[in-house]
Design an enzyme around this catalytic site. Structure first.
Site, mmCIF file in Angstrom:
data_model
loop_
_atom_site.group_PDB
_atom_site.id
_atom_site.type_symbol
_atom_site.label_atom_id
_atom_site.label_comp_id
_atom_site.label_asym_id
_atom_site.label_seq_id
_atom_site.Cartn_x
_atom_site.Cartn_y
_atom_site.Cartn_z
ATOM 1 C CE LYS A 54 -3.644 -2.661 2.134
ATOM 2 N NZ LYS A 54 -4.164 -3.243 3.380
ATOM 3 C CD GLN A 98 -2.986 -4.947 6.690
ATOM 4 O OE1 GLN A 98 -2.888 -3.979 5.947
ATOM 5 N NE2 GLN A 98 -3.563 -6.070 6.310
ATOM 6 C CG ASP A 121 -9.736 -0.729 4.674
ATOM 7 O OD1 ASP A 121 -9.812 -1.018 3.461
ATOM 8 O OD2 ASP A 121 -9.357 -1.554 5.538
#
Length: 286
Positions: A54, A98, A121
């Site tokens: 990323k 994450q 996200d």
């Protein structure tokens, strides 16, 4: 019949080209670079690889990536506090925690510490609700990427029977809601569904998102179905690929299908968050 490949690498490259232009335009106009903060807890090798990927994509599109690495032994309170600091930081436009975090941490509490305006996200309850009610907000990145991939290949959805195998709050459940919003008829299944083979065989569009390699046999696939395999374990997805490709009309490879679309969606949502953030800054100036 041999399925046509839904090429996530090619489609994501086109999205990232657009994001690169948008980032350059934003930076030139506002004199600052859009920033994505990534939070990584612990030393899981796969998580480190994903975060590094990323960060590399951020660099490729001219976006700044701020990486926060935290010790695996931290508690929920410490992680929540760090995420709240990022939520309050005016120089941060998007936040990615994450997944997964170590088992002793309350992951849902950590997700909910993300400001929904920075939830690029799409993991908070607020984002899910806004998506489900079609009221804007940010999509969960992988489901959003799946929809963008289907759109890139002009896969028709209204009136079709979509079967989602998986029920996670950041993949299975939200992708079903997005398909429903596009007028598909949606059935949710999972690894404990009785008669799973029969349900899969009814699917015009199948989204495999159970995280169980090889769970779905190729002979279950309805001839002409569209197969989206969002599972990933090494280079293996949830679907028996070779046999499924002989029956499907379209299929995603693993890797190279859904994965690249997830990152592209994340960065597309980050530049959108940066624009929204900048608008709020201007409005707040007396």
């Amino acid at each position: 019949m041999t399925a046509r490949i839904l090429d996530g690498r090619a489609v994501s490259a086109a999205i990232l080209d657009r994001v690169r232009r948008e980032v350059a335009e934003f930076t030139g106009e506002h004199g600052r670079t859009p920033t994505l903060a990534t939070v990584l807890v612990g030393d899981d090798p796969a998580s480190h690889t994903y975060v590094r990927m990323k960060a590399n994509r951020c660099a490729q599109v001219g976006m700044h990536s701020r990486r926060i690495e935290l010790d695996a032994a931290i508690g929920t309170e410490t992680l929540v506090g760090r995420i709240r600091e990022l939520s309050a930081d005016p120089d941060v436009d998007g936040i990615l925690l994450q997944h997964p975090v170590p088992g002793h941490i309350d992951e849902r509490a950590a997700f909910e510490a993300i400001d929904p305006a920075k939830d690029v996200d799409g993991v908070t309850r607020a984002s899910f609700a806004m998506m489900a009610f079609d009221e804007g907000g940010f999509r969960s990145a992988t489901p959003g990427g799946i929809m963008a991939l289907l759109d890139a290949y002009d896969v028709p959805l209204p009136g079709r029977h979509a079967v989602v195998v998986g029920r996670s709050p950041i993949l299975g459940r939200p992708v079903g809601m997005l398909l429903l919003a596009r007028d598909a008829t949606v059935t949710y299944c999972h690894s404990r569904t009785a008669g799973l083979a029969d349900r899969v065989a009814e699917a015009d569009v199948l989204v495999a998102a159970a995280g169980r390699p090889g769970l779905i046999r190729g002979e279950w696939i309805k001839p002409g179905a569209v197969v989206i395999d969002a599972g990933y374990a090494g280079n293996t997805g949830d679907v028996e690929y070779a046999a499924a490709a002989e029956r499907a009309s379209y299929i995603t490879p693993v890797p190279g299908g859904v994965g690249p679309m997830t990152i592209a969606t994340l960065l597309a949502q980050t530049i959108r968050a940066a624009r929204d953030h900048q608008t709020r800054r201007v409005v707040s100036v007396p």
